[in-house]
Design an enzyme around this catalytic site. Sequence first.
Site, PDB file in Angstrom:
ATOM      1  N   CYS A 154     -84.702 -26.337   1.510  1.00 36.26           N
ATOM      2  CA  CYS A 154     -85.359 -25.223   2.193  1.00 36.26           C
ATOM      3  C   CYS A 154     -86.233 -24.451   1.209  1.00 36.26           C
ATOM      4  CB  CYS A 154     -84.314 -24.295   2.805  1.00 36.26           C
ATOM      5  SG  CYS A 154     -85.030 -22.834   3.600  1.00 36.26           S
ATOM      6  N   CYS A 253     -86.845 -23.619  10.151  1.00 39.22           N
ATOM      7  CA  CYS A 253     -85.485 -23.472   9.622  1.00 39.22           C
ATOM      8  C   CYS A 253     -84.789 -24.823   9.732  1.00 39.22           C
ATOM      9  CB  CYS A 253     -84.712 -22.406  10.401  1.00 39.22           C
ATOM     10  SG  CYS A 253     -82.977 -22.270   9.900  1.00 39.22           S
ATOM     11  N   TYR A 406     -56.933 -17.299  23.969  1.00 43.19           N
ATOM     12  CA  TYR A 406     -58.210 -16.599  23.760  1.00 43.19           C
ATOM     13  C   TYR A 406     -59.282 -17.480  24.397  1.00 43.19           C
ATOM     14  CZ  TYR A 406     -55.908 -13.821  20.036  1.00 43.19           C
ATOM     15  OH  TYR A 406     -55.092 -13.004  19.304  1.00 43.19           O
ATOM     16  N   GLU A 427     -58.301 -13.832  28.649  1.00 39.86           N
ATOM     17  CA  GLU A 427     -59.380 -13.275  27.824  1.00 39.86           C
ATOM     18  C   GLU A 427     -59.581 -11.817  28.222  1.00 39.86           C
ATOM     19  OE1 GLU A 427     -62.077 -12.177  25.536  1.00 39.86           O
ATOM     20  OE2 GLU A 427     -61.654 -14.311  25.305  1.00 39.86           O
ATOM     21  N   CYS A 502     -61.214 -19.863  12.474  1.00 43.79           N
ATOM     22  CA  CYS A 502     -62.496 -19.762  11.775  1.00 43.79           C
ATOM     23  C   CYS A 502     -62.336 -19.035  10.452  1.00 43.79           C
ATOM     24  CB  CYS A 502     -63.518 -19.038  12.644  1.00 43.79           C
ATOM     25  SG  CYS A 502     -63.069 -17.336  13.012  1.00 43.79           S
TER      26      CYS A 502
END
Length: 545
Positions: A154, A253, A406, A427, A502
């Site tokens: 990049c 990008c 979730y 949720e 995550c």
Amino acid sequence: MNIYEERSECTLSNTNRSGRGKNRRNSAASQGQGNASASRQPSKSSRPSTRQQGKEVRLQGASLSAVRPKGRERESAPIEGLPVSKNEETVIDIIGMNHDGEGVGRANGYTLFVQGALPGETVRVRVMKTKKQYGYAKLLEIVKASPDRVSAPCPIYDQCGGCQIQHMSYAGQLAWKRQLVVDNLQRIGKLNVMVEDEEGAEQQGIRVLPTMGMDEPWRYRNKAQVPIGAAEGGLVGGFYAKGSHRIIDMDNCLIQHEHNDEVVTKVKEIGSHFGISAYNEETGRGLLRHVVVKKAFRTGEMMLVLVTNGRDIPYKDEWIGSIREAIPHVASICQNVNKKQTNVIFGDETRVLWGRDVIYDYIGDVQFAISARSFYQVNPVQTEVLYGKTVEYAGLSGKETVIDAYCGIGTISLFLAQHADQVYGVEIVPEAIEDARSNALLNEMRNVKFEVGASEDVIPRWKEQGIEADVIVVDPPRKGCDPRLLDTILEMKPERVVYVSCNPSTLARDLRVLEDGGYRTVEVTPVDMFPHTVHVESVAMLVRS
């Protein structure tokens, strides 16, 4: 953060970095600067906290976790007695890399964090900032390069904050991400990870598999959220420079789908032609705030969302006509109105300017309707890998009852419903449940039920109604599971728990709690959802001891 109010991040990878919007789950609304703020206060747990505070260096293989103190750090007077001083140049060996992608080295036992340095390298650095136990240094020269060092393709990699480790080979990235998970399991969770002894035999412990990477780790993002600014000659748009709100103009990008780049470039050109003003976050004036583009990889459909500081768009019909002519594959053009002085991207009002209010895409065999503000995974290729591993770890035969704690818009729930007898999803965001129910109808799935509320409140109520879960799946935000939800899981005693994470540190913390409550972590698989960034997803399988 509410999934319908995503924050304008300084990095590409933090915009919806997960299965159902990690920065918003179990959060009723975004507040202040866009941080998640739950509508309830989490209850205090009686368990001792394993959350790490302060800056800790964890020397484990090639991965070092560093938790920085919260809040603004003030400049202080020079600290006496340190082996290095500010502006001093020195040569150090890089012994690891922290979770921010900074190389970690030692100068006479003193820890220095060096942006751009890789494990195994010898580098010359200039000390820029010192604290009592650690400091920061600038990379001046690579004396001895790592075999994993590559040239970042990049052209604005050093300016843009979207990617952090393009200068590392992809094989090196995958190995480091696995080690990051291992390090957190061992250091934070105090969990035993399976390793091979000197004779190659595997010892007892959690099996951590190699990171599941991509065959082609470029052009994987299906959504662009581009802040718009003004410069001589018209509109500019790209991403924020590292640690700032200065917009780096860009037309290409390398982790975005090519069509997203094309749409953003055309919108800037057409907007400049019609004299559309850019929003100024300091003055609160100007019209165009963000350009959001969504690309459905399977169907090819595209949605364009113009986020504006007001409802009135000059030359609206001409502008829409020019966009349709220049970008014929766009199926939906929407406007979102956000008049608030905030870095939250979306406002409350969304209207269709042309075309449909949704586009359609698939993950595996499941179809999803994607609206302007609904969350959808940004890496559809790896999403299928992630969800496939989740279904595998659930070990479904078609007779089980599964709870998705979730559930978001029902992505994992609908995947599970193909293999289970009954799936229940919960949720806290009402709009997400509306989308989940619509997606269930879209796929004619009648063995899945969705309910609005906090998991730790709804699941016990289901238990009172006689609903017993064989498997519970959790996919929490970065802060991990609410302690009350972990208590609920332990009380409900499903045969299996599948944890989609995550954040390796909160995964390790929560696995420790579940293990102490009678579960055994069998296997963890890291999944690379965001190549060239420091983020890593993991799926863990636990069974009741």
